[in-house]
Scaffold this motif. Structure first.
Motif, mmCIF file in Angstrom:
data_model
loop_
_atom_site.group_PDB
_atom_site.id
_atom_site.type_symbol
_atom_site.label_atom_id
_atom_site.label_comp_id
_atom_site.label_asym_id
_atom_site.label_seq_id
_atom_site.Cartn_x
_atom_site.Cartn_y
_atom_site.Cartn_z
ATOM 1 N N GLU A 15 0.830 -1.210 0.000
ATOM 2 C CA GLU A 15 0.000 0.000 0.000
ATOM 3 C C GLU A 15 0.859 1.252 0.000
ATOM 4 O O GLU A 15 0.515 2.255 -0.637
ATOM 5 C CB GLU A 15 -0.912 -0.013 1.232
ATOM 6 C CG GLU A 15 -1.859 1.184 1.299
ATOM 7 C CD GLU A 15 -2.723 1.170 2.539
ATOM 8 O OE1 GLU A 15 -3.364 2.203 2.826
ATOM 9 O OE2 GLU A 15 -2.747 0.128 3.230
ATOM 10 N N SER A 16 1.997 1.215 0.711
ATOM 11 C CA SER A 16 2.874 2.393 0.770
ATOM 12 C C SER A 16 3.466 2.718 -0.599
ATOM 13 O O SER A 16 3.612 3.890 -0.961
ATOM 14 C CB SER A 16 4.002 2.167 1.783
ATOM 15 O OG SER A 16 4.783 1.041 1.430
ATOM 16 N N ARG A 17 3.797 1.682 -1.391
ATOM 17 C CA ARG A 17 4.332 1.935 -2.733
ATOM 18 C C ARG A 17 3.266 2.568 -3.621
ATOM 19 O O ARG A 17 3.546 3.532 -4.344
ATOM 20 C CB ARG A 17 4.818 0.625 -3.359
ATOM 21 C CG ARG A 17 5.303 0.797 -4.798
ATOM 22 C CD ARG A 17 5.644 -0.522 -5.455
ATOM 23 N NE ARG A 17 6.839 -1.099 -4.870
ATOM 24 C CZ ARG A 17 7.411 -2.215 -5.341
ATOM 25 N NH1 ARG A 17 6.857 -2.870 -6.369
ATOM 26 N NH2 ARG A 17 8.499 -2.697 -4.778
ATOM 27 N N ILE A 18 2.059 2.034 -3.574
ATOM 28 C CA ILE A 18 0.975 2.597 -4.391
ATOM 29 C C ILE A 18 0.675 4.029 -3.969
ATOM 30 O O ILE A 18 0.472 4.916 -4.807
ATOM 31 C CB ILE A 18 -0.285 1.713 -4.271
ATOM 32 C CG1 ILE A 18 -0.027 0.361 -4.956
ATOM 33 C CG2 ILE A 18 -1.503 2.396 -4.894
ATOM 34 C CD1 ILE A 18 -1.149 -0.632 -4.806
ATOM 35 N N ARG A 19 0.656 4.281 -2.659
ATOM 36 C CA ARG A 19 0.376 5.630 -2.168
ATOM 37 C C ARG A 19 1.459 6.618 -2.614
ATOM 38 O O ARG A 19 1.167 7.746 -3.006
ATOM 39 C CB ARG A 19 0.267 5.607 -0.648
ATOM 40 C CG ARG A 19 -0.146 6.940 -0.036
ATOM 41 C CD ARG A 19 -0.567 6.793 1.412
ATOM 42 N NE ARG A 19 0.492 6.209 2.228
ATOM 43 C CZ ARG A 19 0.440 5.019 2.780
ATOM 44 N NH1 ARG A 19 -0.617 4.246 2.599
ATOM 45 N NH2 ARG A 19 1.445 4.553 3.517
ATOM 46 N N ALA A 70 0.514 7.137 -13.991
ATOM 47 C CA ALA A 70 -0.918 6.831 -13.900
ATOM 48 C C ALA A 70 -1.241 5.529 -14.639
ATOM 49 O O ALA A 70 -1.963 4.666 -14.122
ATOM 50 C CB ALA A 70 -1.733 7.993 -14.464
ATOM 51 N N ASN A 71 -0.718 5.374 -15.839
ATOM 52 C CA ASN A 71 -0.968 4.145 -16.605
ATOM 53 C C ASN A 71 -0.312 2.936 -15.947
ATOM 54 O O ASN A 71 -0.859 1.823 -15.984
ATOM 55 C CB ASN A 71 -0.455 4.313 -18.038
ATOM 56 C CG ASN A 71 -1.389 5.162 -18.893
ATOM 57 O OD1 ASN A 71 -2.578 4.881 -18.972
ATOM 58 N ND2 ASN A 71 -0.859 6.190 -19.521
ATOM 59 N N LEU A 72 0.848 3.141 -15.333
ATOM 60 C CA LEU A 72 1.508 2.049 -14.621
ATOM 61 C C LEU A 72 0.636 1.561 -13.463
ATOM 62 O O LEU A 72 0.468 0.353 -13.257
ATOM 63 C CB LEU A 72 2.865 2.531 -14.088
ATOM 64 C CG LEU A 72 3.654 1.542 -13.227
ATOM 65 C CD1 LEU A 72 4.067 0.326 -14.049
ATOM 66 C CD2 LEU A 72 4.870 2.220 -12.625
ATOM 67 N N LEU A 73 0.049 2.498 -12.725
ATOM 68 C CA LEU A 73 -0.805 2.115 -11.604
ATOM 69 C C LEU A 73 -2.071 1.407 -12.071
ATOM 70 O O LEU A 73 -2.542 0.469 -11.423
ATOM 71 C CB LEU A 73 -1.162 3.348 -10.772
ATOM 72 C CG LEU A 73 -0.063 3.864 -9.836
ATOM 73 C CD1 LEU A 73 -0.472 5.185 -9.196
ATOM 74 C CD2 LEU A 73 0.250 2.834 -8.754
ATOM 75 N N LEU A 74 -2.622 1.851 -13.187
ATOM 76 C CA LEU A 74 -3.846 1.218 -13.677
ATOM 77 C C LEU A 74 -3.620 -0.237 -14.094
ATOM 78 O O LEU A 74 -4.576 -1.014 -14.180
ATOM 79 C CB LEU A 74 -4.419 2.013 -14.861
ATOM 80 C CG LEU A 74 -5.065 3.365 -14.519
ATOM 81 C CD1 LEU A 74 -5.598 4.022 -15.787
ATOM 82 C CD2 LEU A 74 -6.185 3.196 -13.503
ATOM 83 N N LEU A 132 -5.213 -1.897 -6.933
ATOM 84 C CA LEU A 132 -5.871 -0.594 -6.786
ATOM 85 C C LEU A 132 -7.297 -0.746 -6.294
ATOM 86 O O LEU A 132 -8.053 -1.588 -6.789
ATOM 87 C CB LEU A 132 -5.881 0.144 -8.123
ATOM 88 C CG LEU A 132 -4.865 1.301 -8.265
ATOM 89 C CD1 LEU A 132 -3.450 0.753 -8.161
ATOM 90 C CD2 LEU A 132 -5.070 2.029 -9.577
ATOM 91 N N SER A 133 -7.663 0.115 -5.334
ATOM 92 C CA SER A 133 -9.059 0.153 -4.901
ATOM 93 C C SER A 133 -9.901 0.800 -5.992
ATOM 94 O O SER A 133 -9.383 1.536 -6.853
ATOM 95 C CB SER A 133 -9.181 0.951 -3.607
ATOM 96 O OG SER A 133 -8.836 2.314 -3.828
ATOM 97 N N ILE A 134 -11.199 0.558 -5.963
ATOM 98 C CA ILE A 134 -12.083 1.120 -6.991
ATOM 99 C C ILE A 134 -12.070 2.649 -6.967
ATOM 100 O O ILE A 134 -11.973 3.278 -8.031
ATOM 101 C CB ILE A 134 -13.517 0.562 -6.822
ATOM 102 C CG1 ILE A 134 -13.526 -0.942 -7.133
ATOM 103 C CG2 ILE A 134 -14.496 1.298 -7.746
ATOM 104 C CD1 ILE A 134 -14.871 -1.608 -6.924
ATOM 105 N N PRO A 135 -12.146 3.307 -5.783
ATOM 106 C CA PRO A 135 -12.110 4.779 -5.784
ATOM 107 C C PRO A 135 -10.806 5.336 -6.357
ATOM 108 O O PRO A 135 -10.829 6.317 -7.114
ATOM 109 C CB PRO A 135 -12.256 5.135 -4.296
ATOM 110 C CG PRO A 135 -12.944 3.969 -3.693
ATOM 111 C CD PRO A 135 -12.436 2.773 -4.438
ATOM 112 N N LEU A 136 -9.666 4.716 -6.014
ATOM 113 C CA LEU A 136 -8.389 5.202 -6.532
ATOM 114 C C LEU A 136 -8.292 4.977 -8.033
ATOM 115 O O LEU A 136 -7.822 5.855 -8.778
ATOM 116 C CB LEU A 136 -7.234 4.499 -5.818
ATOM 117 C CG LEU A 136 -5.823 4.973 -6.198
ATOM 118 C CD1 LEU A 136 -5.687 6.470 -5.998
ATOM 119 C CD2 LEU A 136 -4.778 4.213 -5.391
#
Length: 288
Positions: free
Chosen positions: A59-63, A85-89, A94-98
């Motif tokens: 979670e810390s890396r994603i944040r 942004a594309n890397l995270l997608l 990923l949570s739905i809101p994020l």
């Protein structure tokens, strides 16, 4: 005779099929012009394509990466923000809101003129900016230094321009402008010849901090001196480079009376006038 391969049947949804076809196209696996899922599976079986985990990021890396999107956007690095942004997608963690927020960011990218400005700043390329403000006036600026800066949670283009008409700052800073980017709906941006300046115009401001502010004050990148006065216990002396007195005044006024500007005199006079006006509004008598 050519040997026929073994056939298999995949029971997958249309969405998953589309995803597999997209992956096949990404790696150039096609039958004619169409994506070839069979070729994709064969490459995976032969370990020419490796499958990795897509759900093991902390979670810390994603944040941290999510925060990078905002930070890069604030300084005008839109292309880099898009990459993250594309890397995270691509991640399943990923949570739905994020995920919804990041998808919204990619759907509402800055207009072409903003990307042009970002590109010119990266290349140290002077440019001309023309746009119409809310009052219908056509404004033209010849920009020879610029940077995108957040002021009070909004993005501004802080820039040095040849034009000075309509700027009400002190004479030393008349070439510096701070243009609120979200108020520019459309603009014409063109490159021009000439040199790029290394910085905005600046003045040196000395201020004294008292009481708790003196102890709580955090040094800023534009501070040249930050020291305790030897002859005045508990008084901190700060000397800072300032490029815009409007933003500087908004900062120091919120700390009154624990912050006093000592010099330059013309800036000190402006702050005095603000205080006189405030006293008049509260029916407080002041000396001339």
């Amino acid at each position: 005779m050519s040997r026929k391969g073994q056939s298999i049947t995949l029971s997958i949804s249309e969405r998953d099929k589309a995803e597999l076809e997209a992956i096949a196209l990404e790696f150039g696996m096609k039958w004619g012009d169409r994506p070839n899922i069979s070729k994709l599976i064969e490459e995976i079986a032969q370990r020419k394509l490796l499958i990795g985990n897509n759900n093991n990021w902390s979670e810390s890396r994603i944040r941290a990466l999510h925060r990078c999107i905002g930070a890069l956007t604030d300084i005008g690095q839109i292309e880099q923000a898009q990459i993250i942004a594309n890397l995270l997608l691509e991640r399943s963690e990923l949570s739905i809101p994020l995920r919804t927020e990041i998808e919204g960011f990619l759907k509402n990218l800055p207009p072409a003129w903003r990307l042009q400005i970002d590109n010119y700043i990266l290349r140290n390329q002077p440019f001309q900016l023309s746009y119409q403000d809310a009052a219908g006036r056509l404004l033209n600026f010849t920009v020879r230094h610029a940077k995108v800066t957040p002021h009070e949670k909004r993005q501004y283009l802080d820039c040095w321009c040849e034009e000075t008409e309509g700027n009400f700052d002190i004479p030393e800073l008349l070439h510096n402008w701070s243009l609120r980017l979200d108020r520019i709906t459309d603009a014409a941006v063109t490159s021009i010849s000439g040199k790029w300046r290394t910085n905005l115009d600046e003045i040196t401001v000395e201020m004294h901090l008292f009481a708790g502010l003196a102890f709580a004050y955090q040094v800023k990148p534009e501070d040249d001196i930050n020291e305790w006065l030897p002859d005045q216990p508990r008084v901190k002396r700060v000397i800072r480079r300032v490029s815009n007195t409007f933003w500087f005044s908004r900062e120091v006024m919120q700390y009154a009376p624990d912050c006093v500007v000592v010099s330059p005199e013309n800036l000190r006079d402006r702050l005095k006038q603000k205080l006189r006006t405030l006293c008049q509004l509260y029916d407080i008598e002041t000396r001339k």
